[in-house]
Design a protein around this motif. Structure first.
Motif, mmCIF file in Angstrom:
data_model
loop_
_atom_site.group_PDB
_atom_site.id
_atom_site.type_symbol
_atom_site.label_atom_id
_atom_site.label_comp_id
_atom_site.label_asym_id
_atom_site.label_seq_id
_atom_site.Cartn_x
_atom_site.Cartn_y
_atom_site.Cartn_z
ATOM 1 N N SER A 223 -47.452 48.208 -60.207
ATOM 2 C CA SER A 223 -46.120 48.716 -60.012
ATOM 3 C C SER A 223 -45.390 47.631 -59.154
ATOM 4 O O SER A 223 -46.282 46.755 -58.336
ATOM 5 N N PHE A 224 -44.268 47.622 -59.197
ATOM 6 C CA PHE A 224 -43.298 46.818 -58.519
ATOM 7 C C PHE A 224 -42.987 47.464 -57.151
ATOM 8 O O PHE A 224 -42.371 48.155 -57.146
ATOM 9 N N ASN A 225 -42.945 46.764 -55.885
ATOM 10 C CA ASN A 225 -42.541 46.973 -54.815
ATOM 11 C C ASN A 225 -41.409 46.025 -54.522
ATOM 12 O O ASN A 225 -41.810 45.065 -54.131
ATOM 13 N N VAL A 226 -40.141 46.713 -54.007
ATOM 14 C CA VAL A 226 -39.079 45.922 -53.766
ATOM 15 C C VAL A 226 -39.353 45.196 -52.388
ATOM 16 O O VAL A 226 -38.965 43.868 -52.046
ATOM 17 N N HIS A 227 -40.295 45.990 -51.322
ATOM 18 C CA HIS A 227 -40.546 45.231 -50.131
ATOM 19 C C HIS A 227 -41.516 44.122 -50.078
ATOM 20 O O HIS A 227 -41.680 43.561 -49.292
ATOM 21 N N GLN B 246 -40.289 39.540 -50.305
ATOM 22 C CA GLN B 246 -40.510 38.440 -49.272
ATOM 23 C C GLN B 246 -41.839 38.401 -48.749
ATOM 24 O O GLN B 246 -41.809 38.213 -47.371
ATOM 25 N N ALA B 247 -42.782 39.062 -49.410
ATOM 26 C CA ALA B 247 -44.071 39.160 -48.450
ATOM 27 C C ALA B 247 -45.242 38.232 -49.076
ATOM 28 O O ALA B 247 -44.977 37.263 -49.833
ATOM 29 N N LYS B 248 -46.275 38.047 -48.398
ATOM 30 C CA LYS B 248 -47.170 37.160 -48.759
ATOM 31 C C LYS B 248 -47.934 37.401 -50.041
ATOM 32 O O LYS B 248 -47.914 38.378 -50.549
ATOM 33 N N ASP B 249 -48.192 36.340 -50.734
ATOM 34 C CA ASP B 249 -49.066 36.545 -51.603
ATOM 35 C C ASP B 249 -50.385 35.963 -51.824
ATOM 36 O O ASP B 249 -50.800 35.991 -50.475
ATOM 37 N N ILE C 185 -46.416 30.724 -42.575
ATOM 38 C CA ILE C 185 -46.786 31.646 -43.592
ATOM 39 C C ILE C 185 -46.324 33.226 -42.722
ATOM 40 O O ILE C 185 -46.011 34.020 -43.433
ATOM 41 N N ASP C 186 -46.556 33.238 -41.490
ATOM 42 C CA ASP C 186 -46.062 34.320 -40.786
ATOM 43 C C ASP C 186 -44.532 34.685 -40.900
ATOM 44 O O ASP C 186 -44.211 35.817 -40.559
ATOM 45 N N LYS C 187 -43.896 33.674 -41.248
ATOM 46 C CA LYS C 187 -42.498 34.164 -41.831
ATOM 47 C C LYS C 187 -42.148 35.285 -42.908
ATOM 48 O O LYS C 187 -41.209 35.832 -42.940
ATOM 49 N N LEU C 188 -43.464 35.442 -43.667
ATOM 50 C CA LEU C 188 -43.439 36.304 -44.867
ATOM 51 C C LEU C 188 -43.995 37.768 -44.186
ATOM 52 O O LEU C 188 -44.675 37.450 -43.157
ATOM 53 N N SER C 189 -43.653 38.521 -44.619
ATOM 54 C CA SER C 189 -43.835 40.041 -44.227
ATOM 55 C C SER C 189 -45.505 40.294 -44.891
ATOM 56 O O SER C 189 -45.696 39.546 -46.000
ATOM 57 N N ASP C 190 -46.074 41.519 -44.463
ATOM 58 C CA ASP C 190 -47.393 41.840 -45.001
ATOM 59 C C ASP C 190 -47.055 42.625 -46.195
ATOM 60 O O ASP C 190 -46.037 43.530 -46.307
ATOM 61 N N ARG C 191 -47.965 42.392 -47.187
ATOM 62 C CA ARG C 191 -47.868 43.468 -48.587
ATOM 63 C C ARG C 191 -48.011 44.802 -48.293
ATOM 64 O O ARG C 191 -49.072 44.941 -47.325
ATOM 65 N N CYS C 192 -47.375 45.495 -48.729
ATOM 66 C CA CYS C 192 -47.261 46.971 -48.360
ATOM 67 C C CYS C 192 -47.687 47.857 -49.845
ATOM 68 O O CYS C 192 -47.546 49.177 -49.914
ATOM 69 N N GLY C 193 -47.656 47.171 -50.874
ATOM 70 C CA GLY C 193 -47.968 47.851 -52.272
ATOM 71 C C GLY C 193 -49.483 48.032 -52.567
ATOM 72 O O GLY C 193 -50.289 47.811 -51.796
ATOM 73 N N ASP C 194 -49.679 48.785 -53.456
ATOM 74 C CA ASP C 194 -50.946 48.892 -53.776
ATOM 75 C C ASP C 194 -51.642 47.924 -54.508
ATOM 76 O O ASP C 194 -51.084 46.830 -54.684
ATOM 77 N N PRO C 195 -52.999 48.296 -54.325
ATOM 78 C CA PRO C 195 -53.869 46.855 -54.868
ATOM 79 C C PRO C 195 -53.295 46.477 -56.307
ATOM 80 O O PRO C 195 -53.191 47.396 -57.253
ATOM 81 N N GLU C 196 -53.564 45.331 -56.564
ATOM 82 C CA GLU C 196 -53.099 44.645 -57.925
ATOM 83 C C GLU C 196 -54.040 45.056 -59.051
ATOM 84 O O GLU C 196 -55.112 45.153 -58.755
ATOM 85 N N SER C 197 -53.638 45.635 -60.216
ATOM 86 C CA SER C 197 -54.465 45.981 -61.429
ATOM 87 C C SER C 197 -54.720 44.850 -62.168
ATOM 88 O O SER C 197 -54.129 43.673 -62.079
ATOM 89 N N GLU C 198 -55.816 45.125 -62.693
ATOM 90 C CA GLU C 198 -56.402 43.937 -63.734
ATOM 91 C C GLU C 198 -55.419 43.722 -64.621
ATOM 92 O O GLU C 198 -55.419 42.455 -65.177
ATOM 93 N N ASP C 199 -54.787 44.762 -65.335
ATOM 94 C CA ASP C 199 -54.021 44.568 -66.127
ATOM 95 C C ASP C 199 -52.310 44.529 -65.244
ATOM 96 O O ASP C 199 -51.964 45.285 -64.835
#
Length: 263
Positions: free
Chosen positions: A222-226, A229-232, A203-217
């Motif tokens: 918003s989509f962040n290209v970074h 290859q991040a964790k989900d 799992i550590d091979k994936l980067s940490d997410r840097c986007g905004d918190p996910e919306s209910e909708d």
């Protein structure tokens, strides 16, 4: 009467073939006299070789049987059909179908053999239509087969092999990006075998997410290209579960904090 009611021209009635049963038996005898093929060609009534299939017929047969659900016999038949094709008629679509069938069977040895053949004979990435080349579907089939075989046989060495394969042969290829879809099943398989440290390393091979918190909708998120290859969500969940399995309560709290921070 029906034609008149629908204002259609009158159609003649359908008639059967004249001759009755005699014609049917004559047709059957002609078909029986046609030479057939048999692997054990002990007499002259069999053809010495099977009929040659075109690329389209071969691919259709492989995929028709590889797509069957809960039909191991059909999956094995798809592999036998693939083996029947010559090197000149087998293309990328045939290898993808064979890999799907082998992955459903959980045959990691056959999957790795097929993938290695494609990799060794692949052409330049700028001219992929000219020959065999590695695709994302092939990689997913390799992962699926190795995960299934490792869990069934309780052998973590198979997972080590697929991790090494992905790191050495896939990551340098810029056209294919390894995401959580590829790493999460391997980490979960490690976790099911009790190898929690190995699951965390994957799992550590994936980067940490840097986007905004996910919306209910989801449409408003918003989509962040970074974050490609991040964790989900599943990745962070595996980290927390691995820490709990080792009774590492501090690591579990850290995992929950990272999950909350990532949104």
């Amino acid at each position: 009467a029906a034609s008149a009611a629908m204002d259609l021209p009158q159609q003649p009635l359908v008639t059967t073939i004249a001759g009755g049963s005699d014609v049917i038996f004559q047709m059957a005898r002609r078909m029986a006299a046609a030479p057939r093929w048999h692997p054990n060609n002990l007499d002259k009534k069999y053809r010495p070789a099977p009929p040659s299939d075109s690329q389209q017929v071969l691919a259709a047969t492989i995929w028709r049987n590889a797509r069957k659900r809960n039909k191991p016999a059909m999956w094995r038949y798809a592999l036998r059909t693939f083996d029947k094709g010559s090197s000149s008629t087998v293309t990328n679509i045939h290898y993808e179908g064979a890999l799907v069938a082998a992955s459903k069977l959980g045959d990691s040895n056959r999957v790795l053999q097929l993938y290695t053949t494609v990799q060794e004979t692949s052409v330049n990435s700028k001219n992929k239509n000219a020959g065999l080349h590695v695709t994302d579907n092939m990689i997913l089939s390799v992962i699926r087969a190795c995960v299934k075989d490792a869990v069934k046989s309780k052998n973590a060495t198979i997972l080590d092999t697929v991790c090494e394969l992905l790191e050495q042969n896939i990551e340098p290829n810029a056209s294919i990006q390894l995401t959580s879809i590829h790493w999460n099943p391997i980490a979960k398989a490690y976790q099911s075998l009790g190898c929690n440290d190995a699951a965390r390393r994957v799992i550590d091979k994936l980067s940490d997410r840097c986007g905004d918190p996910e919306s209910e909708d989801e449409a408003c998120s918003s989509f962040n290209v970074h974050d490609v290859q991040a964790k989900d969500k599943a990745s962070y969940s595996i980290l927390v579960q691995a820490a709990i399995a080792d009774q590492d309560w501090g690591g579990a709290i850290d995992g929950l904090y990272q999950l909350q921070t990532a949104g």
